[in-house]
Design a protein around this motif. Structure first.
Motif, PDB file in Angstrom:
ATOM      1  N   LEU A   1     -18.245  -9.195 -57.499  1.00 36.60           N
ATOM      2  CA  LEU A   1     -18.577  -7.731 -57.524  1.00 36.60           C
ATOM      3  C   LEU A   1     -20.087  -7.582 -57.272  1.00 36.60           C
ATOM      4  O   LEU A   1     -20.373  -6.543 -56.638  1.00 36.60           O
ATOM      5  CB  LEU A   1     -18.294  -7.162 -59.165  1.00 36.60           C
ATOM      6  CG  LEU A   1     -16.763  -7.054 -59.556  1.00 36.60           C
ATOM      7  CD1 LEU A   1     -16.867  -6.996 -61.089  1.00 36.60           C
ATOM      8  CD2 LEU A   1     -16.209  -5.860 -58.805  1.00 36.60           C
TER       9      LEU A   1
ATOM     10  N   SER B   1     -20.887  -5.030 -54.080  1.00 34.93           N
ATOM     11  CA  SER B   1     -21.913  -3.919 -54.494  1.00 34.93           C
ATOM     12  C   SER B   1     -22.975  -3.915 -53.634  1.00 34.93           C
ATOM     13  O   SER B   1     -23.687  -2.775 -53.157  1.00 34.93           O
ATOM     14  CB  SER B   1     -22.215  -3.953 -55.869  1.00 34.93           C
ATOM     15  OG  SER B   1     -21.141  -3.647 -56.821  1.00 34.93           O
TER      16      SER B   1
ATOM     17  N   GLN C   1     -14.669  -0.534 -65.270  1.00 32.57           N
ATOM     18  CA  GLN C   1     -13.244  -0.002 -64.722  1.00 32.57           C
ATOM     19  C   GLN C   1     -12.967  -1.062 -63.840  1.00 32.57           C
ATOM     20  O   GLN C   1     -11.885  -1.369 -63.431  1.00 32.57           O
ATOM     21  CB  GLN C   1     -13.503   1.337 -64.041  1.00 32.57           C
ATOM     22  CG  GLN C   1     -14.360   1.353 -62.915  1.00 32.57           C
ATOM     23  CD  GLN C   1     -14.395   2.723 -62.331  1.00 32.57           C
ATOM     24  OE1 GLN C   1     -13.689   3.715 -62.633  1.00 32.57           O
ATOM     25  NE2 GLN C   1     -15.396   3.081 -61.539  1.00 32.57           N
ATOM     26  N   ASN C   2     -14.046  -1.813 -63.326  1.00 29.55           N
ATOM     27  CA  ASN C   2     -13.599  -3.033 -62.258  1.00 29.55           C
ATOM     28  C   ASN C   2     -13.595  -4.490 -62.979  1.00 29.55           C
ATOM     29  O   ASN C   2     -13.358  -5.520 -62.192  1.00 29.55           O
ATOM     30  CB  ASN C   2     -14.899  -3.096 -61.440  1.00 29.55           C
ATOM     31  CG  ASN C   2     -15.413  -1.831 -60.697  1.00 29.55           C
ATOM     32  OD1 ASN C   2     -14.479  -1.125 -60.408  1.00 29.55           O
ATOM     33  ND2 ASN C   2     -16.427  -1.583 -60.708  1.00 29.55           N
TER      34      ASN C   2
END
Length: 221
Positions: free
Chosen positions: A160, A164, A207-208
């Protein structure tokens, strides 16, 4: 020799793994001549150490240097030392905005804002804080279900963070706020596997996360 290295290289780039945040590295000065007040014997002893040995300074003017380099310590950590002249010259003298911004952080000898507030440990495992620190640390390391979840989230947070920070043109933006949040949680996740506790992430990033590892995170307020 170590003495010759210090005379040739005035600064080096110093970091350790995991190095994910912009302030996880430092540009530090190298001592190449005997400091005033140091005895000849002490200087000879330092110069006789194997090449690659790092002697960190002790100062009351700033936090311990290992703590400033990716939250390191001296319990056996290996540090990455870069002394390539071309790369260092770019870091030290380039006028582009991104490098100038990074240069300020690389020279800043203080803990970043919010350091130490991204993790909620169950207890402090030190002999001074808790006389059962070793037993508790062992219990955490033998909690295999938590270890399994911890291993899963370490890989997920790394992915992640990379996602990002990667832009459409494939360039990396180290200063992306979400990437920095993931980077902090990634490093803390390594710590939680040993010390227990829960991780912290901004609400919009939950939420990820996989449902299977939600228990490792504090519920956002």
């Amino acid at each position: 020799s170590c003495e010759l290295f210090g005379k040739v290289h005035k600064k080096v780039y110093l970091s350790r793994s995991p190095c994910l945040e912009p302030f996880d590295a430092k540009l530090v000065s190298v001592v190449g001549t005997k400091p005033k007040g140091m005895s000849d014997d002490d200087w000879k002893m330092l110069c006789s150490l194997k090449f690659g040995t790092i002697i960190f300074p002790k100062s009351t003017l700033f936090d311990p240097l290992p703590c400033l380099i990716a939250d390191g310590d001296l319990d056996g950590d290996d540090y990455f030392v870069l002394y390539d002249e071309e790369i260092l010259n770019h870091l030290l003298h380039s006028k582009d905005k991104l490098t100038a911004k990074s240069r300020k952080l690389l020279h800043k000898l203080e803990l970043p804002d919010g350091a130490g507030l991204t993790i909620n440990k169950k207890s402090k495992f030190s002999k001074n804080a808790d006389n059962k620190w070793l037993a508790k640390a062992q219990d955490n390391m033998l909690d295999f279900s938590t270890k399994r979840a911890g291993s899963q989230i370490v890989g997920k947070l790394w992915s992640l963070c990379l996602k990002s920070s990667t832009r459409a043109n494939t360039k990396i933006d180290l200063y992306d706020k979400d990437a920095i949040s993931y980077a902090k949680a990634y490093k803390d996740a390594l710590d939680v596997q040993k010390h227990g506790g829960q991780l912290v992430l901004p609400r919009h990033l939950h939420q990820n996360l996989p449902v299977s590892v939600q228990e490792l995170f504090l519920t956002p307020t």
